[in-house]
Design an enzyme around this catalytic site. Sequence first.
Site, mmCIF file in Angstrom:
data_model
loop_
_atom_site.group_PDB
_atom_site.id
_atom_site.type_symbol
_atom_site.label_atom_id
_atom_site.label_comp_id
_atom_site.label_asym_id
_atom_site.label_seq_id
_atom_site.Cartn_x
_atom_site.Cartn_y
_atom_site.Cartn_z
ATOM 1 N N THR A 119 -15.280 8.463 -11.915
ATOM 2 C CA THR A 119 -16.559 8.995 -12.366
ATOM 3 C C THR A 119 -16.529 9.036 -13.891
ATOM 4 O O THR A 119 -15.479 8.852 -14.502
ATOM 5 C CB THR A 119 -16.752 10.420 -11.826
ATOM 6 O OG1 THR A 119 -15.692 11.227 -12.358
ATOM 7 C CG2 THR A 119 -16.703 10.471 -10.314
ATOM 8 N N LYS B 269 9.264 10.126 0.367
ATOM 9 C CA LYS B 269 7.897 9.675 0.649
ATOM 10 C C LYS B 269 7.934 8.186 0.971
ATOM 11 O O LYS B 269 8.600 7.418 0.268
ATOM 12 C CB LYS B 269 7.024 9.908 -0.580
ATOM 13 C CG LYS B 269 5.721 9.113 -0.608
ATOM 14 C CD LYS B 269 4.804 9.616 -1.694
ATOM 15 C CE LYS B 269 3.622 8.682 -1.909
ATOM 16 N NZ LYS B 269 2.616 9.277 -2.798
ATOM 17 N N ASP C 157 2.227 7.924 3.170
ATOM 18 C CA ASP C 157 0.980 7.728 2.411
ATOM 19 C C ASP C 157 0.445 6.319 2.606
ATOM 20 O O ASP C 157 0.853 5.386 1.913
ATOM 21 C CB ASP C 157 1.271 7.972 0.921
ATOM 22 C CG ASP C 157 0.050 7.667 0.053
ATOM 23 O OD1 ASP C 157 -1.058 7.531 0.592
ATOM 24 O OD2 ASP C 157 0.223 7.575 -1.183
ATOM 25 N N PRO C 158 -0.520 6.136 3.557
ATOM 26 C CA PRO C 158 -1.052 4.784 3.773
ATOM 27 C C PRO C 158 -2.241 4.438 2.874
ATOM 28 O O PRO C 158 -2.891 3.413 3.095
ATOM 29 C CB PRO C 158 -1.477 4.842 5.241
ATOM 30 C CG PRO C 158 -1.898 6.259 5.446
ATOM 31 C CD PRO C 158 -1.033 7.109 4.549
ATOM 32 N N ASN C 159 -2.538 5.251 1.867
ATOM 33 C CA ASN C 159 -3.644 4.962 0.939
ATOM 34 C C ASN C 159 -4.938 4.583 1.675
ATOM 35 O O ASN C 159 -5.538 3.521 1.394
ATOM 36 C CB ASN C 159 -3.264 3.857 -0.055
ATOM 37 C CG ASN C 159 -2.402 4.381 -1.195
ATOM 38 O OD1 ASN C 159 -1.249 3.972 -1.353
ATOM 39 N ND2 ASN C 159 -2.907 5.306 -1.991
ATOM 40 N N HIS D 111 2.633 -5.275 -5.889
ATOM 41 C CA HIS D 111 2.807 -5.120 -7.340
ATOM 42 C C HIS D 111 3.096 -6.481 -7.967
ATOM 43 O O HIS D 111 3.887 -7.259 -7.428
ATOM 44 C CB HIS D 111 3.993 -4.206 -7.643
ATOM 45 C CG HIS D 111 3.720 -2.749 -7.418
ATOM 46 N ND1 HIS D 111 4.386 -1.766 -8.103
ATOM 47 C CD2 HIS D 111 2.857 -2.101 -6.594
ATOM 48 C CE1 HIS D 111 3.952 -0.580 -7.710
ATOM 49 N NE2 HIS D 111 3.028 -0.758 -6.786
ATOM 50 N N HIS E 213 1.420 13.273 -8.220
ATOM 51 C CA HIS E 213 1.300 11.836 -7.979
ATOM 52 C C HIS E 213 1.936 11.037 -9.120
ATOM 53 O O HIS E 213 2.022 11.522 -10.240
ATOM 54 C CB HIS E 213 -0.201 11.520 -7.911
ATOM 55 C CG HIS E 213 -0.550 10.082 -7.956
ATOM 56 N ND1 HIS E 213 -0.972 9.448 -9.098
ATOM 57 C CD2 HIS E 213 -0.555 9.140 -6.988
ATOM 58 C CE1 HIS E 213 -1.224 8.179 -8.838
ATOM 59 N NE2 HIS E 213 -0.987 7.966 -7.563
ATOM 60 N N LYS F 273 5.594 4.877 1.185
ATOM 61 C CA LYS F 273 4.293 4.251 0.932
ATOM 62 C C LYS F 273 3.961 3.383 2.137
ATOM 63 O O LYS F 273 4.679 2.433 2.449
ATOM 64 C CB LYS F 273 4.387 3.411 -0.344
ATOM 65 C CG LYS F 273 3.210 2.542 -0.677
ATOM 66 C CD LYS F 273 1.915 3.286 -0.859
ATOM 67 C CE LYS F 273 1.976 4.357 -1.912
ATOM 68 N NZ LYS F 273 0.757 5.124 -2.110
ATOM 69 N N HIS G 19 7.897 6.877 -9.642
ATOM 70 C CA HIS G 19 8.284 5.479 -9.400
ATOM 71 C C HIS G 19 9.558 5.138 -10.175
ATOM 72 O O HIS G 19 9.953 3.968 -10.237
ATOM 73 C CB HIS G 19 7.170 4.531 -9.872
ATOM 74 C CG HIS G 19 5.971 4.457 -8.957
ATOM 75 N ND1 HIS G 19 5.238 5.547 -8.567
ATOM 76 C CD2 HIS G 19 5.359 3.392 -8.365
ATOM 77 C CE1 HIS G 19 4.244 5.154 -7.796
ATOM 78 N NE2 HIS G 19 4.296 3.849 -7.654
ATOM 79 N N ARG H 2 -3.984 -4.414 -14.038
ATOM 80 C CA ARG H 2 -3.269 -4.343 -12.764
ATOM 81 C C ARG H 2 -4.166 -4.945 -11.684
ATOM 82 O O ARG H 2 -5.328 -4.571 -11.574
ATOM 83 C CB ARG H 2 -2.941 -2.881 -12.431
ATOM 84 C CG ARG H 2 -2.258 -2.763 -11.078
ATOM 85 C CD ARG H 2 -1.819 -1.358 -10.744
ATOM 86 N NE ARG H 2 -1.304 -1.328 -9.388
ATOM 87 C CZ ARG H 2 -0.808 -0.259 -8.801
ATOM 88 N NH1 ARG H 2 -0.747 0.885 -9.446
ATOM 89 N NH2 ARG H 2 -0.370 -0.318 -7.556
HETATM 90 O O1 GKR Z 1 2.449 2.066 -6.868
HETATM 91 O O2 GKR Z 1 1.556 0.921 -5.258
HETATM 92 C C1 GKR Z 1 1.741 1.958 -5.858
HETATM 93 C C2 GKR Z 1 1.116 3.208 -5.330
HETATM 94 O O3 GKR Z 1 0.375 2.944 -4.196
HETATM 95 C C3 GKR Z 1 0.261 3.853 -6.375
HETATM 96 O O4 GKR Z 1 -0.565 2.917 -6.981
HETATM 97 C C4 GKR Z 1 -0.579 4.950 -5.816
HETATM 98 O O5 GKR Z 1 -1.541 5.308 -6.752
HETATM 99 O O6 GKR Z 1 1.454 6.138 -5.817
HETATM 100 C C5 GKR Z 1 0.156 6.183 -5.542
HETATM 101 C C6 GKR Z 1 -0.229 6.981 -4.336
HETATM 102 O O7 GKR Z 1 0.442 7.932 -4.062
HETATM 103 O O8 GKR Z 1 -1.244 6.714 -3.697
HETATM 104 MG MG MG Z 2 -1.015 8.634 -2.639
#
Ligand code: GKR
Ligand code: MG
Length: 424
Positions: free
Chosen positions: A104, A191, A221-223, A29, A320, A193, A349, A404
Amino acid sequence: MSEALRISRVDITPVAFKDPALLNAVGVHEPYALRAVIEVTTDQGIAGLGETYADEGHLRRLRSAADALTGMDVHALGAMRRRIAELTGDDRGGDGHGLTGMITTSSTVDRVFSPFEVACLDIQGRAAGRPVSDLLGGAVRDEVPFSAYLFYKWAAHPGHEPDEWGPALDPYGIVAQARRMVERFGFGAIKLKGGVMPPEQEVEAVLELRRAFPGIPLRLDPNAAWTVETSLKVARRLEGVLEYLEDPTPGQEGMARVAREAPMPLATNMCVVAFDELPSAVRDDAVGVVLSDHHYWGGLHRSKLLAGICATFGMGLSMHSNSHLGISLAAMTHLAAATENLTYACDTHWPWKDPAEDVIVPGVLGFRAGAVAVPRSPGLGVELDRDALARLHEQYLRCGLRNRDDTGYMRRLDPSYEKKSPRW
Ligand code: GKR
Ligand code: MG
């Protein structure tokens, strides 16, 4: 018949607020998070609030939508969305950070429409003397539980003073962060990240959290940072430990392969982020839980539509979040209160925001035992603090950030950094 409430004016104000150096799968961030505050006013002088992203392209679309909506009745929500769709044409927009899935054309329309819908519901509620949750069918809970949202993080942004949370770069740092957050807010779900450290270390962090907080639901949540094989290894190691595993791997096809063998449900805010992505996800059993987010599902009514679809097809529903201010927290709380099958604690957040930085008058929204009480006053129940809005707008003008860009920031600090999905 009662008089129409016509939109006579729309103000869109981009703001910036301080954000710690939170790490994620695409970088870190930046020192400020950007949001746009939407204020819709009717010809009777009733004003309603909405909050959304503030990336430049999105601001441009919001401004043209504002012109197109002026003169419309705040109850004509379907017609408003149609007008925004006509304006949008086949413009796909973008989210610039790749953490909320494919953009989309229809999801661009929903992103633009959402803050106007929220502001119009705020006005409808103020005019009728009812809270927004009543306009959504009525609250089925008086308070909405949220989860602690842990991040690996640096002690400070390079060149800045350390923030109050300190660093979290290993499992012990994560547990220490969790303890402080749970102590301060009383959260009853956690949770983490992920997608930041090698998967083994993130598994260790979750196991340490389990030891430190027996009985509290945990999520990771590893995205989409892992391959299908890595996702399955992690899923097996965390059997019986996670309530759900969020977006372990990219794409619905990969998610479906993991879902077939993983012992826990998979959740997503990446591979199902718009209505046109639901049919294939349902057909292929790609996810067990969808994370709703009114900012991109097209507002509060369309989020309830999503909730109905999830209930019909036996999928769970969670919520989310991105970095946000109080208008969004109010909208999220009304929506969650009025959505019966939203049975998981919602993401937020909120703890990462400096409590002194918001655009609403303080005092309405607070966390008790990890939950926010649903405001009972008319509309969203929050009021704009104009001095604070001016201060945060000034901060936006000064900070120089306009989009961002977690990856760009990381690459400026570490030129060898590469964005990869999957990474491990
Ligand atoms: O704030 O870095 C973040 C999160 O990774 C966010 O951008 C994600 O969109 O919170 C989100 C998630 O659950 O994937
Ligand atoms: Mg997520």
